[in-house]
Design a protein around this motif. Sequence first.
Motif, PDB file in Angstrom:
ATOM      1  N   GLY A  48      -2.215   0.262   1.801  1.00  0.00           N
ATOM      2  CA  GLY A  48      -1.378   0.354   0.602  1.00  0.00           C
ATOM      3  C   GLY A  48       0.044   0.772   0.939  1.00  0.00           C
ATOM      4  N   GLY A  49       0.861   0.980  -0.099  1.00  0.00           N
ATOM      5  CA  GLY A  49       2.281   1.279   0.094  1.00  0.00           C
ATOM      6  C   GLY A  49       2.518   2.514   0.941  1.00  0.00           C
ATOM      7  N   ALA A  50       1.926   3.638   0.545  1.00  0.00           N
ATOM      8  CA  ALA A  50       2.138   4.886   1.281  1.00  0.00           C
ATOM      9  C   ALA A  50       1.610   4.771   2.711  1.00  0.00           C
ATOM     10  CB  ALA A  50       1.448   6.041   0.554  1.00  0.00           C
ATOM     11  N   LEU A  88      -2.291  -2.527   6.475  1.00  0.00           N
ATOM     12  CA  LEU A  88      -3.000  -3.386   5.524  1.00  0.00           C
ATOM     13  C   LEU A  88      -2.410  -3.195   4.137  1.00  0.00           C
ATOM     14  CD1 LEU A  88      -6.701  -2.397   6.458  1.00  0.00           C
ATOM     15  CD2 LEU A  88      -5.272  -4.129   7.561  1.00  0.00           C
ATOM     16  N   ASN A  89      -2.058  -4.303   3.503  1.00  0.00           N
ATOM     17  CA  ASN A  89      -1.566  -4.193   2.125  1.00  0.00           C
ATOM     18  C   ASN A  89      -1.814  -5.487   1.367  1.00  0.00           C
ATOM     19  OD1 ASN A  89      -0.406  -3.018  -0.101  1.00  0.00           O
ATOM     20  ND2 ASN A  89       1.552  -2.533   0.876  1.00  0.00           N
ATOM     21  N   THR A  90      -1.939  -5.370   0.058  1.00  0.00           N
ATOM     22  CA  THR A  90      -2.073  -6.558  -0.795  1.00  0.00           C
ATOM     23  C   THR A  90      -0.686  -7.053  -1.203  1.00  0.00           C
ATOM     24  OG1 THR A  90      -2.172  -5.090  -2.707  1.00  0.00           O
ATOM     25  CG2 THR A  90      -4.276  -5.860  -1.813  1.00  0.00           C
ATOM     26  N   ASP A  91       0.301  -6.179  -1.050  1.00  0.00           N
ATOM     27  CA  ASP A  91       1.661  -6.441  -1.512  1.00  0.00           C
ATOM     28  C   ASP A  91       2.454  -7.099  -0.378  1.00  0.00           C
ATOM     29  OD1 ASP A  91       4.340  -6.175  -2.128  1.00  0.00           O
ATOM     30  OD2 ASP A  91       4.118  -4.215  -3.070  1.00  0.00           O
ATOM     31  N   ALA A  92       2.644  -8.407  -0.484  1.00  0.00           N
ATOM     32  CA  ALA A  92       3.248  -9.170   0.619  1.00  0.00           C
ATOM     33  C   ALA A  92       4.676  -8.727   0.909  1.00  0.00           C
ATOM     34  CB  ALA A  92       3.218 -10.658   0.312  1.00  0.00           C
TER      35      ALA A  92
HETATM   36 MG    MG Z   1       1.334  -0.963  -3.596  1.00  0.00          MG
END
Ligand code: MG
Length: 352
Positions: A37-39, A60-64
């Motif tokens: 995630g972001g953090a 790893l992130n869902t936010d491309a």
């Molecule tokens: Mg995020």
Amino acid sequence: MVMVEEQQMGLVRSLEDERIAQYARLTMPRISVVGLGGAGCNIISWIKERGMVGGKLLALNTDASHLNITKADRRILIGEKTTGGLGCGGYVKKGEQALQENLEDILKELESSRIIFLTAGLGGGTGTGGILRLAEALRGSDKLVIGVVTLPFEIERVRRKTAREALDKLTHLCDTVVAIDNTKLVRVAGNLPFRQALGVANELIGVFVKDITETIATASLINLDFVDLRAIMEKRGLAAIGVGYGDGEDRVGKAVKNALESQLLDVEDVTKAYGVLIHVSGGEDMTLEEVTKAGELVMRYLSPDAKIVWGARVNPELEGRAHVMVILTGVDSSIQKEGRRRFNLLRVLSRF
Ligand SMILES: [Mg+2]
Ligand SMILES: Nc1nc2c(ncn2[C@@H]2O[C@H](COP(=O)(O)OP(=O)(O)OP(=O)(O)O)[C@@H](O)[C@H]2O)c(=O)[nH]1
């Protein structure tokens, strides 16, 4: 004749050296740090920018778009089908699903690791759901899995509740979860604006992971090994961390005192802690005597039965100063009861 013998001896010795080096490489615990995630990704970027010896950084992130600016050894866009590269918008279930989509690839990446740090800011969707699903998938392996998470500020009401519930589950899925309550950051950072306070948390976690990894992976003043870490972290639930700096005369004493007084999670009773990891770093002028003193000081605060594990590293940047981290494992915290207390109060009020 003598020369031939000497040459032979030299060959035997270099073969033996090579064998030792090979063995050291084989037995060296491989360490991975996974940011979710972001953090989590911001923490990975922090470490990557400073460089870390002996560990692999996985983001790893869902936010491309956020992943695109993240610095890591490997980045994986998770949950393309679930989120279309747009993040989870605070939905934990989506985060779990997203991680599940790429689980096979992630587990393959972590296959040879013996120590895995999982880091996230609890309270959102990707980090929270992702860390839960990944910790669950790693459970029961022979790997030591250490969660390092932050809990949202009290003003982030809903997020704090999400985070508390996740923390509860996570302590049963990881060997140890080092939790940092953002609300307590003022103790080390003073009253900072929100964004800057998050930056302090990133640095704190970054230093923790980097110091432990490098103390294990490289020759240090006092080496920390896998067995030590496992002794106090395997199946230990919740852990709290405190950090402190000191300089001038008695710099180590000052740093220890600061570290003990700035625990970043409310610990109910420090004397009930199962174990403690003390990590000391200081300039090239730091002596073993100072380091030993740090241990003695910490022990005064804890139960005589507490297990103690050490690590110390020289960091030339700390000339004349000392930095101490104290990690208490197997603790109880009031955060675990925060929700229950509110619930009981509601029950009492509803009777009237
Ligand atoms: Mg995020
Ligand atoms: N330490 C740290 N915490 C952060 C940072 N950004 C956000 N947080 C905290 O972490 C929590 C989760 O935020 P994010 O990591 O942005 O959320 P996410 O996991 O990406 O989840 P979604 O965006 O919902 O998919 C927030 O409630 C904040 O308390 C950061 O850069 N560093």
